[in-house]
Design a protein around this motif. Structure first.
Motif, PDB file in Angstrom:
ATOM      1  N   GLU A   1      13.187   9.844  -6.419  1.00  0.00           N
ATOM      2  CA  GLU A   1      14.614   9.911  -6.766  1.00  0.00           C
ATOM      3  C   GLU A   1      14.936  11.149  -7.572  1.00  0.00           C
ATOM      4  OE1 GLU A   1      17.678   7.276  -9.549  1.00  0.00           O
ATOM      5  OE2 GLU A   1      15.922   6.312  -8.634  1.00  0.00           O
ATOM      6  N   HIS A   2      14.026  11.564  -8.443  1.00  0.00           N
ATOM      7  CA  HIS A   2      14.252  12.719  -9.317  1.00  0.00           C
ATOM      8  C   HIS A   2      13.576  13.996  -8.803  1.00  0.00           C
ATOM      9  CE1 HIS A   2      15.250   9.333 -11.977  1.00  0.00           C
ATOM     10  NE2 HIS A   2      15.971  10.184 -12.656  1.00  0.00           N
ATOM     11  N   LEU A   3      12.990  13.936  -7.607  1.00  0.00           N
ATOM     12  CA  LEU A   3      12.329  15.098  -7.006  1.00  0.00           C
ATOM     13  C   LEU A   3      11.286  15.714  -7.942  1.00  0.00           C
ATOM     14  CD1 LEU A   3      15.206  17.069  -5.211  1.00  0.00           C
ATOM     15  CD2 LEU A   3      13.652  15.350  -4.253  1.00  0.00           C
ATOM     16  N   VAL A   4      10.581  14.887  -8.680  1.00  0.00           N
ATOM     17  CA  VAL A   4       9.556  15.390  -9.593  1.00  0.00           C
ATOM     18  C   VAL A   4       8.418  16.007  -8.776  1.00  0.00           C
ATOM     19  CG1 VAL A   4       7.943  14.800 -11.423  1.00  0.00           C
ATOM     20  CG2 VAL A   4      10.148  13.636 -11.281  1.00  0.00           C
ATOM     21  N   PRO A   5       8.039  17.253  -9.035  1.00  0.00           N
ATOM     22  CA  PRO A   5       6.967  17.904  -8.261  1.00  0.00           C
ATOM     23  C   PRO A   5       5.585  17.494  -8.746  1.00  0.00           C
ATOM     24  CG  PRO A   5       7.846  19.445  -9.858  1.00  0.00           C
ATOM     25  CD  PRO A   5       8.678  18.186  -9.988  1.00  0.00           C
ATOM     26  N   SER A   6       5.339  16.197  -8.756  1.00  0.00           N
ATOM     27  CA  SER A   6       4.100  15.659  -9.317  1.00  0.00           C
ATOM     28  C   SER A   6       3.069  15.396  -8.237  1.00  0.00           C
ATOM     29  CB  SER A   6       4.406  14.353 -10.064  1.00  0.00           C
ATOM     30  OG  SER A   6       3.210  13.709 -10.468  1.00  0.00           O
ATOM     31  N   ARG A   7       1.797  15.568  -8.609  1.00  0.00           N
ATOM     32  CA  ARG A   7       0.689  15.225  -7.708  1.00  0.00           C
ATOM     33  C   ARG A   7       0.434  13.723  -7.662  1.00  0.00           C
ATOM     34  NH1 ARG A   7      -4.017  18.415 -10.451  1.00  0.00           N
ATOM     35  NH2 ARG A   7      -2.795  17.711 -12.249  1.00  0.00           N
ATOM     36  N   PHE A   8       1.068  12.985  -8.546  1.00  0.00           N
ATOM     37  CA  PHE A   8       0.747  11.563  -8.654  1.00  0.00           C
ATOM     38  C   PHE A   8       0.982  10.787  -7.359  1.00  0.00           C
ATOM     39  CE2 PHE A   8       1.999   7.158  -9.509  1.00  0.00           C
ATOM     40  CZ  PHE A   8       0.804   6.685 -10.031  1.00  0.00           C
ATOM     41  N   PRO A   9       2.121  10.943  -6.671  1.00  0.00           N
ATOM     42  CA  PRO A   9       2.289  10.172  -5.424  1.00  0.00           C
ATOM     43  C   PRO A   9       1.199  10.459  -4.397  1.00  0.00           C
ATOM     44  CG  PRO A   9       4.409  11.016  -6.155  1.00  0.00           C
ATOM     45  CD  PRO A   9       3.361  11.667  -7.010  1.00  0.00           C
ATOM     46  N   ALA A  10       0.796  11.727  -4.259  1.00  0.00           N
ATOM     47  CA  ALA A  10      -0.269  12.052  -3.308  1.00  0.00           C
ATOM     48  C   ALA A  10      -1.593  11.437  -3.762  1.00  0.00           C
ATOM     49  CB  ALA A  10      -0.402  13.572  -3.169  1.00  0.00           C
TER      50      ALA A  10
ATOM     51  N   THR B   1     -16.556   4.275   4.122  1.00  0.00           N
ATOM     52  CA  THR B   1     -16.399   2.825   4.109  1.00  0.00           C
ATOM     53  C   THR B   1     -15.355   2.453   5.160  1.00  0.00           C
ATOM     54  OG1 THR B   1     -14.686   2.952   2.394  1.00  0.00           O
ATOM     55  CG2 THR B   1     -16.970   2.658   1.655  1.00  0.00           C
ATOM     56  N   PRO B   2     -15.306   1.201   5.567  1.00  0.00           N
ATOM     57  CA  PRO B   2     -14.272   0.789   6.523  1.00  0.00           C
ATOM     58  C   PRO B   2     -12.882   1.055   5.951  1.00  0.00           C
ATOM     59  CG  PRO B   2     -15.975  -0.888   6.352  1.00  0.00           C
ATOM     60  CD  PRO B   2     -16.255   0.105   5.266  1.00  0.00           C
ATOM     61  N   ALA B   3     -11.978   1.471   6.818  1.00  0.00           N
ATOM     62  CA  ALA B   3     -10.629   1.815   6.354  1.00  0.00           C
ATOM     63  C   ALA B   3      -9.852   0.583   5.911  1.00  0.00           C
ATOM     64  CB  ALA B   3      -9.873   2.541   7.467  1.00  0.00           C
ATOM     65  N   GLY B   4     -10.066  -0.536   6.580  1.00  0.00           N
ATOM     66  CA  GLY B   4      -9.332  -1.746   6.233  1.00  0.00           C
ATOM     67  C   GLY B   4      -7.833  -1.524   6.291  1.00  0.00           C
ATOM     68  N   THR B   5      -7.138  -1.964   5.257  1.00  0.00           N
ATOM     69  CA  THR B   5      -5.679  -1.786   5.193  1.00  0.00           C
ATOM     70  C   THR B   5      -5.299  -0.501   4.462  1.00  0.00           C
ATOM     71  OG1 THR B   5      -5.537  -3.059   3.133  1.00  0.00           O
ATOM     72  CG2 THR B   5      -5.302  -4.283   5.205  1.00  0.00           C
ATOM     73  N   GLY B   6      -6.293   0.345   4.149  1.00  0.00           N
ATOM     74  CA  GLY B   6      -6.021   1.564   3.396  1.00  0.00           C
ATOM     75  C   GLY B   6      -4.956   2.457   4.009  1.00  0.00           C
ATOM     76  N   PRO B   7      -5.017   2.750   5.321  1.00  0.00           N
ATOM     77  CA  PRO B   7      -3.979   3.603   5.911  1.00  0.00           C
ATOM     78  C   PRO B   7      -2.585   3.016   5.781  1.00  0.00           C
ATOM     79  CG  PRO B   7      -5.891   3.479   7.347  1.00  0.00           C
ATOM     80  CD  PRO B   7      -6.113   2.487   6.256  1.00  0.00           C
ATOM     81  N   TRP B   8      -2.465   1.706   5.874  1.00  0.00           N
ATOM     82  CA  TRP B   8      -1.152   1.083   5.717  1.00  0.00           C
ATOM     83  C   TRP B   8      -0.658   1.243   4.285  1.00  0.00           C
ATOM     84  CZ3 TRP B   8      -2.564  -4.352   8.140  1.00  0.00           C
ATOM     85  CH2 TRP B   8      -2.965  -4.157   9.474  1.00  0.00           C
ATOM     86  N   ARG B   9      -1.532   1.018   3.333  1.00  0.00           N
ATOM     87  CA  ARG B   9      -1.152   1.099   1.925  1.00  0.00           C
ATOM     88  C   ARG B   9      -0.733   2.522   1.549  1.00  0.00           C
ATOM     89  NH1 ARG B   9      -3.062  -3.652  -0.495  1.00  0.00           N
ATOM     90  NH2 ARG B   9      -2.798  -2.771  -2.572  1.00  0.00           N
ATOM     91  N   ALA B  10      -1.499   3.508   2.030  1.00  0.00           N
ATOM     92  CA  ALA B  10      -1.150   4.898   1.746  1.00  0.00           C
ATOM     93  C   ALA B  10       0.181   5.270   2.376  1.00  0.00           C
ATOM     94  CB  ALA B  10      -2.256   5.822   2.259  1.00  0.00           C
ATOM     95  N   THR B  11       0.434   4.796   3.585  1.00  0.00           N
ATOM     96  CA  THR B  11       1.691   5.078   4.271  1.00  0.00           C
ATOM     97  C   THR B  11       2.875   4.532   3.499  1.00  0.00           C
ATOM     98  OG1 THR B  11       0.607   5.118   6.436  1.00  0.00           O
ATOM     99  CG2 THR B  11       2.970   4.699   6.413  1.00  0.00           C
ATOM    100  N   LEU B  12       2.720   3.358   2.899  1.00  0.00           N
ATOM    101  CA  LEU B  12       3.823   2.760   2.146  1.00  0.00           C
ATOM    102  C   LEU B  12       4.120   3.524   0.862  1.00  0.00           C
ATOM    103  CD1 LEU B  12       3.109  -1.038   2.669  1.00  0.00           C
ATOM    104  CD2 LEU B  12       4.963   0.332   3.644  1.00  0.00           C
ATOM    105  N   VAL B  13       3.116   4.185   0.290  1.00  0.00           N
ATOM    106  CA  VAL B  13       3.374   5.024  -0.882  1.00  0.00           C
ATOM    107  C   VAL B  13       4.320   6.164  -0.504  1.00  0.00           C
ATOM    108  CG1 VAL B  13       2.344   6.551  -2.606  1.00  0.00           C
ATOM    109  CG2 VAL B  13       1.172   4.437  -1.957  1.00  0.00           C
ATOM    110  N   VAL B  14       4.086   6.777   0.654  1.00  0.00           N
ATOM    111  CA  VAL B  14       4.968   7.848   1.124  1.00  0.00           C
ATOM    112  C   VAL B  14       6.353   7.291   1.432  1.00  0.00           C
ATOM    113  CG1 VAL B  14       5.269   9.693   2.805  1.00  0.00           C
ATOM    114  CG2 VAL B  14       2.967   9.049   2.065  1.00  0.00           C
ATOM    115  N   ALA B  15       6.411   6.108   2.042  1.00  0.00           N
ATOM    116  CA  ALA B  15       7.704   5.494   2.354  1.00  0.00           C
ATOM    117  C   ALA B  15       8.514   5.238   1.085  1.00  0.00           C
ATOM    118  CB  ALA B  15       7.486   4.195   3.120  1.00  0.00           C
ATOM    119  N   ALA B  16       7.844   4.794   0.034  1.00  0.00           N
ATOM    120  CA  ALA B  16       8.548   4.536  -1.222  1.00  0.00           C
ATOM    121  C   ALA B  16       9.122   5.820  -1.811  1.00  0.00           C
ATOM    122  CB  ALA B  16       7.601   3.876  -2.227  1.00  0.00           C
TER     123      ALA B  16
END
Length: 323
Positions: free
Chosen positions: A76-85, A170-185
């Protein structure tokens, strides 16, 4: 699924918003000076890296929604942070539920996600390692062969990297889904920021003796953007709940959420430009900053068009499987 945020989630959003609003390094600064680490990177990486990580993986057992609430505010604030990645990388690695390295969870070693053979990598030159997604597997690999590329949004630097086989997979499991939702948020946050900027313009800009927000041609654009954004955010939150609770529809909801969030962010940014009129297409005004971020993030971990195709494929497959 809860219909409202918990008190803890509201406190997370309040704390992150305070950090974002007090940040001195902005997305606009990167246009002239390139990316600089914002001051809030420290507390975000130190104090919020355990959000959304299960106890088995070394976290505190919080829900994925807890993390998405924090990431949405940063967008929302366009913060140029590495945290979301970094958070997306952590989620990518945590899908199988195994323990994660302590220095990664503590934010001492900053990671960024990378897909095998696809796309540019965010913050590669500013990361200590890559969370690599291979077919059905994930692992941590060193950052090698970084070639900086020009990013449409300089506050999100992009690079080509040489992907090497992770030391341990390690097996990916639900990891790709979880990472994708971080970008969606984060995309949902970008949409909200663009809407807020446009609404402020509509409340204060006068034309022909009236504020422009009183005209239907302006009000309807804002209403449309708010509706699309709300739908995307609700879908993202539901998808996170579905993943956390092992719902059978989790995968399709994740793809639908990422596609909807990308569309909402781009749509809201374009409406923001329209509400600003002729000023909206100038470099001096801020609407283009939201459009830049929206277009870059929409392409991260699969473009919106790819996720829409996946939704269609999964729906057809589910229908064919019915007796």
């Amino acid at each position: 699924m809860r219909a409202t945020f918990t008190q803890e989630q509201l406190e997370i959003a309040k704390t992150v918003r305070s950090l974002a609003e007090g940040e001195g390094v902005t997305a606009r600064d990167a246009l002239e000076c390139g990316w600089q680490a914002p001051a809030c990177d420290g507390p975000l990486l130190d104090d919020f890296g355990l959000l959304g990580v299960s106890e088995q993986a070394g976290g505190i057992g919080s829900d994925l929604v807890d993390l998405l609430v924090a990431v949405e505010v940063l967008g929302e604030h366009l913060v140029p942070s590495r945290f979301p990645a970094h958070a997306a990388a952590v989620q990518l690695l945590s899908g199988a539920g195994g323990p994660l390295p302590e220095d990664v969870l503590a934010g001492e070693r900053v990671l960024t996600p990378a897909m095998d053979g696809a796309g540019l990598v965010r913050y590669a030159a500013q990361a200590d390692g890559l969370a690599v997604l291979l077919p059905g597997r994930v692992g941590i690999a060193p950052v090698e062969g970084v070639v900086a590329r020009q990013s449409l949004d300089p506050s999100v630097p992009l690079s080509d990297v040489t992907l090497t086989e992770p030391v341990k997979v390690t097996p990916a499991g639900t990891g790709p889904w979880r990472a994708t939702l971080v970008v969606a948020a984060e995309l949902c946050g970008v949409a909200q920021g663009a809407i807020d900027l446009a609404a402020e313009q509509a409340r204060t800009r006068e034309q022909f003796g009236r504020v422009i927000g009183s005209y239907q041609g302006v009000a309807f654009q804002l209403a449309d953007a708010a509706t699309v954004r709300k739908a995307a955010w609700d879908l993202t939150l539901y998808a996170a709940w579905a993943v956390d609770n092992g719902r059978p529809d989790a995968e399709i909801q994740v793809h639908a959420a990422k596609a909807a969030a990308g569309r909402a962010a781009v749509f809201a940014a374009e409406r923001c430009i329209q509400v600003h009129g002729g000023m909206g297409i100038t470099m001096e005004a801020d609407p283009h900053l939201f459009l830049r971020r929206a277009l870059v993030l929409d392409a991260v971990l699969g473009a919106g068009s790819w996720h829409r195709r996946r939704v269609g494929t999964l729906r057809v497959r589910a229908r064919q499987a019915r007796p």
